[in-house]
Design a protein around this motif. Structure first.
Motif, PDB file in Angstrom:
ATOM      1  N   ALA A  18       0.828  -1.206   0.000  1.00 21.88           N
ATOM      2  CA  ALA A  18       0.000   0.000   0.000  1.00 21.88           C
ATOM      3  C   ALA A  18       0.861   1.254   0.000  1.00 21.88           C
ATOM      4  O   ALA A  18       0.545   2.229  -0.695  1.00 21.88           O
ATOM      5  CB  ALA A  18      -0.943  -0.004   1.207  1.00 21.88           C
ATOM      6  N   ARG A  19       1.968   1.245   0.749  1.00 21.37           N
ATOM      7  CA  ARG A  19       2.851   2.410   0.798  1.00 21.37           C
ATOM      8  C   ARG A  19       3.475   2.679  -0.564  1.00 21.37           C
ATOM      9  O   ARG A  19       3.561   3.834  -1.003  1.00 21.37           O
ATOM     10  CB  ARG A  19       3.947   2.174   1.838  1.00 21.37           C
ATOM     11  CG  ARG A  19       4.044   3.267   2.813  1.00 21.37           C
ATOM     12  CD  ARG A  19       5.029   3.115   3.942  1.00 21.37           C
ATOM     13  NE  ARG A  19       6.193   2.330   3.728  1.00 21.37           N
ATOM     14  CZ  ARG A  19       6.559   1.284   4.466  1.00 21.37           C
ATOM     15  NH1 ARG A  19       5.820   0.871   5.462  1.00 21.37           N
ATOM     16  NH2 ARG A  19       7.669   0.651   4.231  1.00 21.37           N
ATOM     17  N   VAL A  20       3.922   1.643  -1.239  1.00 27.53           N
ATOM     18  CA  VAL A  20       4.525   1.813  -2.559  1.00 27.53           C
ATOM     19  C   VAL A  20       3.488   2.355  -3.536  1.00 27.53           C
ATOM     20  O   VAL A  20       3.742   3.322  -4.265  1.00 27.53           O
ATOM     21  CB  VAL A  20       5.125   0.477  -3.067  1.00 27.53           C
ATOM     22  CG1 VAL A  20       5.560   0.602  -4.523  1.00 27.53           C
ATOM     23  CG2 VAL A  20       6.300   0.047  -2.184  1.00 27.53           C
ATOM     24  N   ILE A  21       2.305   1.762  -3.537  1.00 31.86           N
ATOM     25  CA  ILE A  21       1.258   2.203  -4.466  1.00 31.86           C
ATOM     26  C   ILE A  21       0.815   3.630  -4.151  1.00 31.86           C
ATOM     27  O   ILE A  21       0.634   4.448  -5.060  1.00 31.86           O
ATOM     28  CB  ILE A  21       0.066   1.230  -4.459  1.00 31.86           C
ATOM     29  CG1 ILE A  21       0.500  -0.138  -5.007  1.00 31.86           C
ATOM     30  CG2 ILE A  21      -1.088   1.795  -5.290  1.00 31.86           C
ATOM     31  CD1 ILE A  21      -0.549  -1.232  -4.858  1.00 31.86           C
ATOM     32  N   GLU A  26       0.622   9.359  -5.809  1.00 34.16           N
ATOM     33  CA  GLU A  26       0.886  10.778  -5.559  1.00 34.16           C
ATOM     34  C   GLU A  26       1.878  11.366  -6.556  1.00 34.16           C
ATOM     35  O   GLU A  26       1.767  12.517  -6.950  1.00 34.16           O
ATOM     36  CB  GLU A  26       1.424  10.957  -4.131  1.00 34.16           C
ATOM     37  CG  GLU A  26       0.393  10.652  -3.062  1.00 34.16           C
ATOM     38  CD  GLU A  26       0.979  10.608  -1.662  1.00 34.16           C
ATOM     39  OE1 GLU A  26       2.223  10.682  -1.503  1.00 34.16           O
ATOM     40  OE2 GLU A  26       0.189  10.479  -0.716  1.00 34.16           O
ATOM     41  N   LYS A  27       2.869  10.589  -6.961  1.00 35.41           N
ATOM     42  CA  LYS A  27       3.955  11.101  -7.809  1.00 35.41           C
ATOM     43  C   LYS A  27       3.804  10.742  -9.285  1.00 35.41           C
ATOM     44  O   LYS A  27       4.547  11.245 -10.109  1.00 35.41           O
ATOM     45  CB  LYS A  27       5.297  10.566  -7.317  1.00 35.41           C
ATOM     46  CG  LYS A  27       5.588  10.856  -5.872  1.00 35.41           C
ATOM     47  CD  LYS A  27       5.911  12.297  -5.661  1.00 35.41           C
ATOM     48  CE  LYS A  27       6.320  12.506  -4.205  1.00 35.41           C
ATOM     49  NZ  LYS A  27       6.674  13.852  -3.901  1.00 35.41           N
ATOM     50  N   LYS A  32      13.532   4.202  -9.261  1.00 37.46           N
ATOM     51  CA  LYS A  32      13.549   3.227  -8.162  1.00 37.46           C
ATOM     52  C   LYS A  32      14.215   3.771  -6.904  1.00 37.46           C
ATOM     53  O   LYS A  32      13.745   3.519  -5.798  1.00 37.46           O
ATOM     54  CB  LYS A  32      14.234   1.941  -8.626  1.00 37.46           C
ATOM     55  CG  LYS A  32      13.468   1.243  -9.725  1.00 37.46           C
ATOM     56  CD  LYS A  32      14.286   0.111 -10.317  1.00 37.46           C
ATOM     57  CE  LYS A  32      13.624  -0.417 -11.568  1.00 37.46           C
ATOM     58  NZ  LYS A  32      14.504  -1.276 -12.336  1.00 37.46           N
ATOM     59  N   THR A  33      15.291   4.520  -7.061  1.00 39.92           N
ATOM     60  CA  THR A  33      15.997   5.057  -5.895  1.00 39.92           C
ATOM     61  C   THR A  33      15.110   6.042  -5.133  1.00 39.92           C
ATOM     62  O   THR A  33      15.010   5.977  -3.902  1.00 39.92           O
ATOM     63  CB  THR A  33      17.316   5.742  -6.327  1.00 39.92           C
ATOM     64  OG1 THR A  33      18.118   4.778  -7.016  1.00 39.92           O
ATOM     65  CG2 THR A  33      18.078   6.276  -5.126  1.00 39.92           C
ATOM     66  N   ALA A  34      14.464   6.942  -5.847  1.00 37.29           N
ATOM     67  CA  ALA A  34      13.575   7.911  -5.204  1.00 37.29           C
ATOM     68  C   ALA A  34      12.388   7.210  -4.551  1.00 37.29           C
ATOM     69  O   ALA A  34      11.944   7.598  -3.464  1.00 37.29           O
ATOM     70  CB  ALA A  34      13.082   8.942  -6.222  1.00 37.29           C
ATOM     71  N   LEU A  35      11.886   6.158  -5.184  1.00 38.00           N
ATOM     72  CA  LEU A  35      10.766   5.410  -4.621  1.00 38.00           C
ATOM     73  C   LEU A  35      11.191   4.696  -3.339  1.00 38.00           C
ATOM     74  O   LEU A  35      10.445   4.684  -2.357  1.00 38.00           O
ATOM     75  CB  LEU A  35      10.228   4.419  -5.653  1.00 38.00           C
ATOM     76  CG  LEU A  35       8.982   3.632  -5.268  1.00 38.00           C
ATOM     77  CD1 LEU A  35       7.812   4.552  -4.894  1.00 38.00           C
ATOM     78  CD2 LEU A  35       8.577   2.708  -6.415  1.00 38.00           C
ATOM     79  N   VAL A  68       5.880   2.941 -12.939  1.00 40.47           N
ATOM     80  CA  VAL A  68       4.601   3.578 -13.243  1.00 40.47           C
ATOM     81  C   VAL A  68       3.489   2.692 -12.695  1.00 40.47           C
ATOM     82  O   VAL A  68       3.493   1.479 -12.897  1.00 40.47           O
ATOM     83  CB  VAL A  68       4.424   3.748 -14.773  1.00 40.47           C
ATOM     84  CG1 VAL A  68       3.102   4.422 -15.091  1.00 40.47           C
ATOM     85  CG2 VAL A  68       5.587   4.514 -15.367  1.00 40.47           C
ATOM     86  N   LEU A  69       2.545   3.302 -12.014  1.00 41.34           N
ATOM     87  CA  LEU A  69       1.396   2.573 -11.485  1.00 41.34           C
ATOM     88  C   LEU A  69       0.410   2.278 -12.607  1.00 41.34           C
ATOM     89  O   LEU A  69       0.099   3.153 -13.413  1.00 41.34           O
ATOM     90  CB  LEU A  69       0.707   3.422 -10.401  1.00 41.34           C
ATOM     91  CG  LEU A  69      -0.416   2.770  -9.625  1.00 41.34           C
ATOM     92  CD1 LEU A  69       0.089   1.586  -8.809  1.00 41.34           C
ATOM     93  CD2 LEU A  69      -1.064   3.799  -8.704  1.00 41.34           C
TER      94      LEU A  69
END
Length: 97
Positions: A18-21, A26-27, A32-35, A68-69
């Protein structure tokens, strides 16, 4: 997807998913590093979750290899948050230690 012991993780942490999604919602897209930084996950652990999420169709990678979601990922997040609120009572996204 493998955990610290090298064994495959068969039950990913729903709060991590849930945190990743949520961060991707939001973004819109992130490298990957920023995520990893935004979600409080180590880079190695994030990559394992991203591999699992890509296999399920929740995320995709663009031509720059940014995350990308997908529509399915966004719908899954909405269902997950609804389930957590219904059965747990609140949604908390603690950083992992």
């Amino acid at each position: 997807m493998k955990g610290n012991s090298g064994e495959p993780i068969s039950k990913p942490d729903l709060y991590v998913l849930a945190r990743v999604i949520k961060t991707l919602k939001e973004k819109n897209r992130m490298n990957k590093t920023a995520l990893a930084t935004s979600t409080g996950l180590s880079y190695d652990r994030l990559i394992k979750y991203l591999d699992w999420m890509a296999q399920k169709g929740f995320i995709a990678f663009d031509s720059n290899d940014d995350v990308v979601l997908t529509k399915l990922g966004a719908e899954t997040y909405d269902q997950l948050v609804k389930w957590i609120l219904q059965y747990i009572g609140k949604v908390r996204f603690q950083k992992l230690t």
